[in-house]
Every structure is written in structure tokens, then in C-alpha cells.
Motif scaffolding. Sequence first.
Motif, mmCIF file in Angstrom:
data_model
loop_
_atom_site.group_PDB
_atom_site.id
_atom_site.type_symbol
_atom_site.label_atom_id
_atom_site.label_comp_id
_atom_site.label_asym_id
_atom_site.label_seq_id
_atom_site.Cartn_x
_atom_site.Cartn_y
_atom_site.Cartn_z
ATOM 1 N N UNK A 169 -3.033 6.799 3.821
ATOM 2 C CA UNK A 169 -2.700 7.097 2.247
ATOM 3 C C UNK A 169 -2.408 5.496 2.405
ATOM 4 N N UNK A 170 -3.591 4.980 2.020
ATOM 5 C CA UNK A 170 -4.416 4.127 1.802
ATOM 6 C C UNK A 170 -3.660 3.146 0.093
ATOM 7 N N UNK A 190 -0.707 0.102 4.869
ATOM 8 C CA UNK A 190 0.376 -0.787 3.792
ATOM 9 C C UNK A 190 0.107 -1.700 4.743
ATOM 10 N N UNK A 191 0.849 -2.300 5.384
ATOM 11 C CA UNK A 191 1.062 -3.655 5.582
ATOM 12 C C UNK A 191 -0.723 -3.737 6.885
ATOM 13 N N UNK A 249 -8.148 -4.187 6.909
ATOM 14 C CA UNK A 249 -7.365 -4.007 7.979
ATOM 15 C C UNK A 249 -6.720 -3.928 7.938
ATOM 16 N N UNK A 250 -5.321 -2.764 8.144
ATOM 17 C CA UNK A 250 -4.313 -2.447 8.609
ATOM 18 C C UNK A 250 -3.173 -2.169 9.512
ATOM 19 N N UNK A 251 -1.806 -3.228 9.488
ATOM 20 C CA UNK A 251 -1.398 -2.825 11.325
ATOM 21 C C UNK A 251 0.006 -1.838 10.784
ATOM 22 N N UNK A 311 3.616 2.701 -5.808
ATOM 23 C CA UNK A 311 4.174 2.058 -4.037
ATOM 24 C C UNK A 311 5.448 2.134 -4.424
ATOM 25 N N UNK A 312 5.765 0.866 -5.025
ATOM 26 C CA UNK A 312 7.647 0.611 -4.743
ATOM 27 C C UNK A 312 8.260 1.554 -5.555
#
Length: 375
Positions: free
Chosen positions: A167-168, A125-126, A153-155, A234-235
Motif C-alpha cells: 500500500x504505497x 510510507x517512510x 525508494x521506501x525504507x 493516510x492521517x
Amino acid sequence: MDFALSPDLLELRDRARAVAAEGVARFGRHNDSWINGYSKEFAQVMAGEGWIGMGWPKEYGGQARPPIERLIVAEEMITAGAPVAAMWFADRQMGPTLIAYGTEQQKAAYLPKMLSGEATWCIGMSEPDAGSDLVSISTRAVRDGSDFVIEGRKIWTSFGHVADYCYLICRTGDDGPPHRGISEIVVPMDSPGIEVHPITDMISNRHFCEIFFTGVRVPAGNLVGTEGDAFKQTMAQLAHERGGIDRLVSNRALFHHACARADRQDRRVRQQIARLESEYRVGRLLVYREAMGQAPTNFSAATKAFCTEHEQRVARFAATQLGPDALLDSPWTRGICYSPGYTIMGGTSNVMRNILGERVLGLPSAPRLPTAKTP
């Protein structure tokens, strides 16, 4: 009102307490164990007890048990510090999301291994330029025939280095307002083009990861829900995540340890203990209300802010009661040092207050500022 548990719930609580104690004896106690206590073996113990997917529909392998039963089990596990992290995301979020929005093929492919404790999931997510601001994500999935090709890119992706699936949350379109064009895709973590870098935090935990996606191909059938319209999915996930018991009891063992060390002859110390215990009971009622479906829509933001700020107050209290021992390296002092993370994970307290003001109280939205880009 009578808040006492019924005899069958007390029996479940006692069984969960015993299993949690055994898990701690075998695998160690963990601060914030739902995210720091990773054990595939203990996940399979949980599965053997029937404690994964407790509230899922029976047609998908769940038990359709009342939400309060899962809450009781989770409370005992995390309070004790038992290592539930390997199955936590799948049980809490990914399974219910796939049941709600996934295809029958996806449910058949993924749910059984969640229920058995075999599969670990992470949530992409982030991003470096989009932490709590979901609509600013730039990781993109482009349709190419029967596949999606993912670049980005995710972090802060917990368990990215050990997960079987990600789960992208990604962008598949740019038309319309910013929340349009967001999609959710299941990405097997052994796909070519994925590079994972674990991030060590200040107390040596390594569950956080940075993940690079370079030309990663996944079948279009891995799309969950409607392409470009996953913002509300997502919410819904986040609302469920933010109002859980894990946001209240992650350092409950630290509180008990600090109370054992405290000078209870000091009336000021007794007052601090009473205040923290009262806060805990208020937070517990908030969480139970969330689990029972009795809270207003989006009120989980208030529950998370209250409970995680309580956890930080517990850590400050513990630091004062441990005295010089608070400067020594121990599981207790690591729990104290870890406490700033409570109000960051899952959305900062400022974000929670914005959600509460705008979506619950109906206050006017603040003007949207441009997102600063890092070089």
C-alpha cells in the motif's frame, strides 16, 4: 464505573487465550508479535475463528462486531506472543482503508484474501529522507496512459520481502502546499521493477525492508481515493494504528517473566511492580477509549506516546530483575534489546507530542525546518 467484561466477552477472551496459547506452542513465542511473529498458517487459523475483519461491514465479508471484541482478541494474541503479523496490517489498516476509500472493484479484488488470511500487505510510507515527515516523500507516480509509473525508494517497510501487496504512499503532484499531491496506490509486489532488500536489526529480526521502485507500472485503477488528496486518508490510517492495543502489550509476557524473577520481599521492587501495573491499566483504558470511539480526535498520539514509553519502562525493569541473565542471549533479553523500537515505529514520541500540542491542544506550530538530504 464497572469495568468488568460481560459473560459473552469473557467467553471470547478465554477462547482467544486458548487459541493464542496453541499458536505459541506450534509456532513459538515472539516479542512484539504483531510485527515479528509472521506465520501464514496462524493467519488462516485466525480467519477460521472469524477473527479477521471482525468489525468490517457484513456486505464486505466482515462481521460488524463491536470494536471491543477485536480489541479483546488482539490483546490476548499479542500478550501471549502469538504470530499474528501475516494478517495484522490487512486487518488493522488496509481493509478498513479500502472499505472507506476504495472502489467496489478494489474491494472485490482485495478484501476476500485479507479475510481468509491468504494475503500479506506491507505499507510503503517512510523514506530515507522522510521518516516521520510524510509531506517530504519523494517517491513519485507519473500517469502514463492507463498506468502509473512509479520511481522511488521506501525504507522500514515491514514484510516487504514476503508481502503480496504494498500500500504505497507516493507523490503524484507538486501544486499547492506540501501535503497536496500525495496519493495512495496498491502495488502488487511481483510487479517488474521492484527490488527488495531485507534489513536485519540488532536482534536478528528481518521484517524491515528497503524497497526500490524502478519504472514500476501499475494500472491507474489501483489508485485508492482521490489523486493528490490522500494526505487525510493516510492521517486517518495512522490515527487508527497509533492508538491500538499493540502499542501497550507487545512485551507484556516479558513483564510477567520479570515479575516471576523479582524479589518481592524488597519493598522497592514491589513499588516498581505496582507502578508498572498501574501504568498498564491506565494505558489499557486509553486504548479501550480509542477503540470505542470515545477519545478526542488525534488523541491517539498521546495514547501511543504513553503506551510505548511504558513498554520501554517494562524493558528496563526486566533488565534489572534478570540480573546477570540479562547479558545472555535468550528470547527475554532479545525483548529487552528490542525496546528502543517501541517509541520509533509509527512515529517518534517527539512527533506524537507535536501532534498532541498542535492538533489537540491548539498550540502554535513550530517553524518548519529544511529537510536534510543524505548523499
